[in-house]
Design a protein around this motif. Structure first.
Motif, PDB file in Angstrom:
ATOM      1  N   UNK A  62       0.829  -1.196   0.000  1.00 43.28           N
ATOM      2  CA  UNK A  62       0.000   0.000   0.000  1.00 43.28           C
ATOM      3  C   UNK A  62       0.864   1.245   0.000  1.00 43.28           C
ATOM      4  N   UNK A  63       0.318   2.315  -0.584  1.00 48.06           N
ATOM      5  CA  UNK A  63       1.045   3.574  -0.665  1.00 48.06           C
ATOM      6  C   UNK A  63       1.164   4.187   0.726  1.00 48.06           C
ATOM      7  N   UNK A  64       2.139   5.117   0.931  1.00 53.20           N
ATOM      8  CA  UNK A  64       2.261   5.789   2.217  1.00 53.20           C
ATOM      9  C   UNK A  64       0.977   6.545   2.541  1.00 53.20           C
ATOM     10  N   UNK A  65       0.776   6.836   3.823  1.00 49.59           N
ATOM     11  CA  UNK A  65      -0.376   7.610   4.226  1.00 49.59           C
ATOM     12  C   UNK A  65      -0.325   8.987   3.594  1.00 49.59           C
ATOM     13  N   UNK A  66      -1.474   9.581   3.302  1.00 44.24           N
ATOM     14  CA  UNK A  66      -1.490  10.913   2.690  1.00 44.24           C
ATOM     15  C   UNK A  66      -0.719  11.910   3.544  1.00 44.24           C
ATOM     16  N   UNK A 114       9.394   2.829  -7.861  1.00 47.17           N
ATOM     17  CA  UNK A 114       9.499   4.286  -7.792  1.00 47.17           C
ATOM     18  C   UNK A 114       8.427   4.797  -6.834  1.00 47.17           C
ATOM     19  N   UNK A 115       8.847   5.417  -5.725  1.00 40.16           N
ATOM     20  CA  UNK A 115       7.909   5.890  -4.718  1.00 40.16           C
ATOM     21  C   UNK A 115       7.514   7.347  -4.920  1.00 40.16           C
ATOM     22  N   UNK A 116       8.424   8.136  -5.443  1.00 39.38           N
ATOM     23  CA  UNK A 116       8.106   9.512  -5.809  1.00 39.38           C
ATOM     24  C   UNK A 116       9.117   9.924  -6.862  1.00 39.38           C
ATOM     25  N   UNK A 117       9.166  11.208  -7.188  1.00 41.89           N
ATOM     26  CA  UNK A 117      10.034  11.653  -8.280  1.00 41.89           C
ATOM     27  C   UNK A 117      11.500  11.373  -7.994  1.00 41.89           C
TER      28      UNK A 117
END
Length: 399
Positions: A234-238, A356-359
């Motif tokens: 799951x993606x990180x919490x907002x 890839x988690x972010x840029x």
């Protein structure tokens, strides 16, 4: 009392090590670290340099009643506790070695509060970086210097969703009370060591001070970054971001390889031993020369642990942290995706992929099973000739 007044105050004067430098302690250390260097064995053995602090420690008995200890640390911590800075996390240490420690050396030491930073706001909360310097002597001769840095902080207020609340500069909410600001009007710029942890936390929203990664002791397995928890992926919490890996001159080549979707393992050109994590020299023969091989991507879960606490915004417990044994024989701590945390098993086959988690953040993870489901990129094995200390990759690879 102002925090600045603690700088330069002695914490220990004429402290005495509980034991002289001895073979059993050296053997236990080397076994725990997986360090088989021959210089640490036999009648002429020397102690591993990184044991410098070990000879000064109080053990399970602690430091109470030991000679030379002052009340400086107790007074400083009581002042910070009274202001709501009740939590502490170690951030880093620095050691300088001036002479080897030999069997029979009697150890003495002095320590002092070298610096207390101005108030810093981090993702953990607001507080102060405290640097303690210890000078370690053998037979009266200076053998090395150990600097140990901690963050003493008031935990950031969290809302029911687990996100971090705002941490004020003049007052912070923590543990149901308002934290008073300690007078630091004259402490600006006193963090003379300007360590990366303090600099990165100078203002919000700064790079987060996340869960500390295990120190990369010789031969030990350390995380390759706080990648996705083992489980559903799951993606990180907002509103949260993953902690960034600590990149230094010893492991920069590894992370440069990751940036090009390649998992590189160091290979000693002296004895042929593969090693991970990356180190400046071989822990089998001591040779500083090395090149790299690229991992095939195949591996198995050698061990794992399921984490339930503490909660951190970038992760959603429970999740499992796995020790992955690569086909090449080395082990690394990383994450397994594509399987719930309660389905992870010792011996489970996994295969490397890059996520890839972010840029900016690309991390190696391992997908359960032997397929390449999920779009992971896996490169075949390759060997390169590299300049020792450089990034060893085949021609046309990482520059």
């Amino acid at each position: 009392m102002k925090l600045r007044e603690f700088e330069g105050r002695a914490a220990t004067v004429g402290g005495v090590g509980r034991d002289p430098v001895n073979a059993p302690m050296i053997r236990h250390w080397c076994e725990a670290m997986g360090d088989a260097h021959p210089g640490y064995r036999g009648p002429d053995a020397v102690a591993p340099p990184t044991m410098l602090q070990a000879w000064t420690m109080g053990g399970l008995a602690g430091h109470a009643g030991r000679p030379g200890r002052s009340d400086t640390n107790d007074e400083l911590f009581a002042l910070l506790d009274g202001a709501g800075c009740t939590s502490v996390v170690a951030t880093d240490c620095e050691q300088e070695y001036l002479r080897p420690l030999r069997l029979g050396d009697e150890i003495t030491f002095d320590s002092m509060i070298e610096s207390v930073s101005e108030r810093k706001t981090t993702k953990l909360g607001t507080g102060y970086f405290i640097t303690t310097r210890m000078d370690v002597r053998a037979g009266g001769e200076l053998a090395g210097t150990h600097r140990f840095r901690i963050l003493k902080y008031a935990p950031a207020q969290r809302n029911p969703r687990g996100d971090e609340g705002s941490a004020g500069v003049s007052a912070t909410k923590g543990a149901g009370r308002t934290v008073d600001t300690i007078d630091t009007a004259d402490t600006a710029g006193t963090a003379g060591t300007a360590d990366s942890a303090a600099a990165a936390s100078a203002a919000a929203p700064a790079a987060p001070v996340g869960p500390a990664e295990p120190v990369g002791a010789t031969g030990s397995a350390v995380p390759v970054g706080s990648a996705e928890p083992i489980g559903t992926g799951a993606a990180p919490r907002p509103g949260s971001s993953r902690p960034r890996p600590v990149v230094n001159r010893d492991n920069a080549g590894f992370w440069e390889g990751v940036g090009h979707r390649r998992l590189l393992i160091q290979h000693c050109t002296g004895c042929g031993t593969l090693r991970f994590p990356w180190l400046p020299g071989c822990n089998a023969c001591g040779d500083p020369a090395w090149d790299t091989v690229e991992a095939s991507g195949e591996g198995t879960v050698y061990s794992y642990v399921v984490m339930h606490h503490p909660s951190f915004p970038a992760f959603d417990p429970p999740y499992a942290v796995g020790l992955i044994e690569l086909a090449e024989g080395v082990r690394m701590v990383s994450n397994v995706v594509g399987v719930p945390h309660d389905r992870v098993r010792v011996g489970m086959p996994v295969r490397l992929e890059f996520r890839q988690y972010d840029e900016e953040l690309l991390l190696p993870v391992f997908r359960a099973g032997t397929g390449r489901e999920g779009g992971g990129t896996v490169c075949g094995p390759a060997t390169s000739a590299a300049t020792p200390g450089g990034v060893g990759v085949p021609s046309g690879g990482v520059s």
